[in-house]
Design a protein around this motif. Structure first.
Motif, mmCIF file in Angstrom:
data_model
loop_
_atom_site.group_PDB
_atom_site.id
_atom_site.type_symbol
_atom_site.label_atom_id
_atom_site.label_comp_id
_atom_site.label_asym_id
_atom_site.label_seq_id
_atom_site.Cartn_x
_atom_site.Cartn_y
_atom_site.Cartn_z
ATOM 1 N N THR A 1 91.928 53.265 67.057
ATOM 2 C CA THR A 1 92.296 51.867 67.282
ATOM 3 C C THR A 1 93.514 51.415 66.478
ATOM 4 O O THR A 1 94.260 50.536 66.916
ATOM 5 C CB THR A 1 91.113 50.947 66.946
ATOM 6 O OG1 THR A 1 90.763 51.118 65.554
ATOM 7 C CG2 THR A 1 89.899 51.293 67.806
ATOM 8 N N ARG B 1 87.024 46.636 58.196
ATOM 9 C CA ARG B 1 85.660 46.096 58.191
ATOM 10 C C ARG B 1 84.964 46.345 59.526
ATOM 11 O O ARG B 1 83.781 46.694 59.564
ATOM 12 C CB ARG B 1 85.698 44.592 57.899
ATOM 13 C CG ARG B 1 85.682 44.242 56.423
ATOM 14 C CD ARG B 1 85.636 42.758 56.211
ATOM 15 N NE ARG B 1 84.814 42.414 55.063
ATOM 16 C CZ ARG B 1 84.639 41.183 54.617
ATOM 17 N NH1 ARG B 1 85.229 40.163 55.252
ATOM 18 N NH2 ARG B 1 83.877 40.938 53.570
ATOM 19 N N SER B 2 85.678 46.147 60.607
ATOM 20 C CA SER B 2 85.100 46.376 61.926
ATOM 21 C C SER B 2 84.717 47.836 62.108
ATOM 22 O O SER B 2 83.642 48.158 62.632
ATOM 23 C CB SER B 2 86.097 45.944 63.006
ATOM 24 O OG SER B 2 85.587 46.218 64.290
ATOM 25 N N GLN C 1 81.604 48.623 60.173
ATOM 26 C CA GLN C 1 80.412 48.106 60.845
ATOM 27 C C GLN C 1 79.977 49.030 61.979
ATOM 28 O O GLN C 1 78.794 49.350 62.122
ATOM 29 C CB GLN C 1 80.680 46.702 61.394
ATOM 30 C CG GLN C 1 79.458 46.046 62.031
ATOM 31 C CD GLN C 1 78.389 45.742 61.006
ATOM 32 O OE1 GLN C 1 78.585 44.894 60.136
ATOM 33 N NE2 GLN C 1 77.257 46.430 61.082
ATOM 34 N N THR C 2 80.934 49.471 62.783
ATOM 35 C CA THR C 2 80.623 50.390 63.879
ATOM 36 C C THR C 2 80.035 51.688 63.347
ATOM 37 O O THR C 2 79.053 52.215 63.881
ATOM 38 C CB THR C 2 81.898 50.689 64.686
ATOM 39 O OG1 THR C 2 82.397 49.466 65.245
ATOM 40 C CG2 THR C 2 81.613 51.671 65.806
ATOM 41 N N ARG D 1 90.584 43.351 58.385
ATOM 42 C CA ARG D 1 89.649 43.077 59.489
ATOM 43 C C ARG D 1 89.356 44.355 60.263
ATOM 44 O O ARG D 1 88.211 44.612 60.658
ATOM 45 C CB ARG D 1 90.220 42.012 60.426
ATOM 46 C CG ARG D 1 90.277 40.618 59.829
ATOM 47 C CD ARG D 1 90.261 39.547 60.920
ATOM 48 N NE ARG D 1 91.197 39.837 61.996
ATOM 49 C CZ ARG D 1 92.413 39.330 62.089
ATOM 50 N NH1 ARG D 1 92.861 38.512 61.142
ATOM 51 N NH2 ARG D 1 93.198 39.623 63.097
ATOM 52 N N ALA D 2 90.374 45.166 60.498
ATOM 53 C CA ALA D 2 90.188 46.406 61.257
ATOM 54 C C ALA D 2 89.287 47.383 60.507
ATOM 55 O O ALA D 2 88.403 48.016 61.099
ATOM 56 C CB ALA D 2 91.541 47.054 61.542
#
Length: 304
Positions: free
Chosen positions: A116, A283-284, A287-288, A280-281
């Motif tokens: 990503t 952290r995302s 989480q995944t 933010r990236a």
């Protein structure tokens, strides 16, 4: 006008306590730190430091200015984060991660980011939660992955924003073939635990005491992979979070503790940087990765 770089040095001194620690953290010489703080005193027109034996400490004016410095630095970071969100940059994200998360979720998270955010540089250092949360507050890192055990709270730092990734089961761990059915069966065994002073050690010791015995801690190791190896080889028993196995088949036999406790896994960032696109990236992705690493359960007790 106050120089923001000098204000950061004052803030760092209020956090770290000594000029040597500030110099080490920022890769400056102590003499350079002293010179810059002396100039800040001249700018302020009041004494900011006073001798304390061989060290220095902040005066009342120094403490007051250090508190303002923390807010100014946070405002500076918030402004930079907003500008970055309008025109995303490739600023590196410095991540401090505890060992079980390094095993259980970091590889998956980096894999997701490679797809990503292929241009995002993530710099990772393994640190215990006690140290990583301090370092994020002190601007040594941008982001930390840490834990909180049931019934044990960590210091709430005003500068930090915490976000829960999820709950991680903590199990008793014994060797395959061991016929233990509960923690009370392990009162005479050799234990492996994390070092004194850590939340994990304090919590594990309390579980043993609640079961009516003082654990015989023969192995005190920070490396959780060493815990797993010692348990798997039959030399010790322990308490191991499921995240250590990262969703893979456990190398030990796992038993439920009373109440089936779970620790909270969370990320922490400085409030002023929470909206940086890179953070933010990351952290995302964490989480995944965490969501994909759960699902390990304990074995039922063996039947006689």
């Amino acid at each position: 006008m106050f120089d923001l770089r000098r204000l950061r040095l004052l803030h760092e001194l209020s956090m770290r306590g000594t000029l040597a620690a500030v110099a080490d953290a920022l890769s400056f010489s102590p003499s350079t730190i002293s010179q810059q703080l002396a100039q800040l005193e001249r700018d302020a027109g009041v004494p900011l430091l006073e001798p304390d034996g061989r060290r220095v400490r902040l005066t009342a004016q120094g403490e007051a200015l250090a508190a303002h410095a923390a807010r100014m630095l946070a405002a500076d970071e918030a402004a930079r984060a907003e500008l970055e969100s309008l025109q995303p940059s490739r600023a590196p994200v410095r991540l401090a991660v505890m060992q079980s998360a390094a095993h259980g979720i970091l590889p998956r998270a980096l894999g997701a980011l490679a797809e990503t955010e292929p241009g995002l540089r993530v710099e990772v250092v393994e640190l215990a939660p006690e140290e990583s949360l301090f370092e994020v507050a002190a601007r040594g890192f941008d982001l930390a992955v840490a834990e909180q055990y049931p019934g044990h709270t960590r210091e709430q730092r005003q500068l930090l924003e915490r976000r829960t990734l999820g709950r991680d089961a903590i199990h008793l761990a014994v060797a395959h073939g061991d016929d233990a059915a509960s923690i009370t069966d392990l009162s005479e065994r050799a234990w492996v635990m994390e070092p004194e002073g850590t939340a994990a050690r304090q919590w594990a010791t309390q579980q043993c005491r609640a079961a009516g015995f003082e654990p015989d801690v023969r192995f005190e190791l920070a490396d959780l992979t060493a815990h797993v190896r010692l348990v798997a080889s039959g030399h010790a028993v322990g308490m191991i979070p499921a995240l250590v196995f990262g969703g893979d088949e456990p190398a030990t036999r796992l038993l439920d503790l009373p109440g089936r406790p779970r620790r909270e896994i969370f990320t922490a960032v400085r409030r002023g940087t929470a909206e940086r696109p890179g953070i933010r990236a990351v952290r995302s992705a964490l989480q995944t990765a965490f969501d994909g690493a759960t699902g390990i359960s304990a074995d039922p007790a063996p039947r006689g």
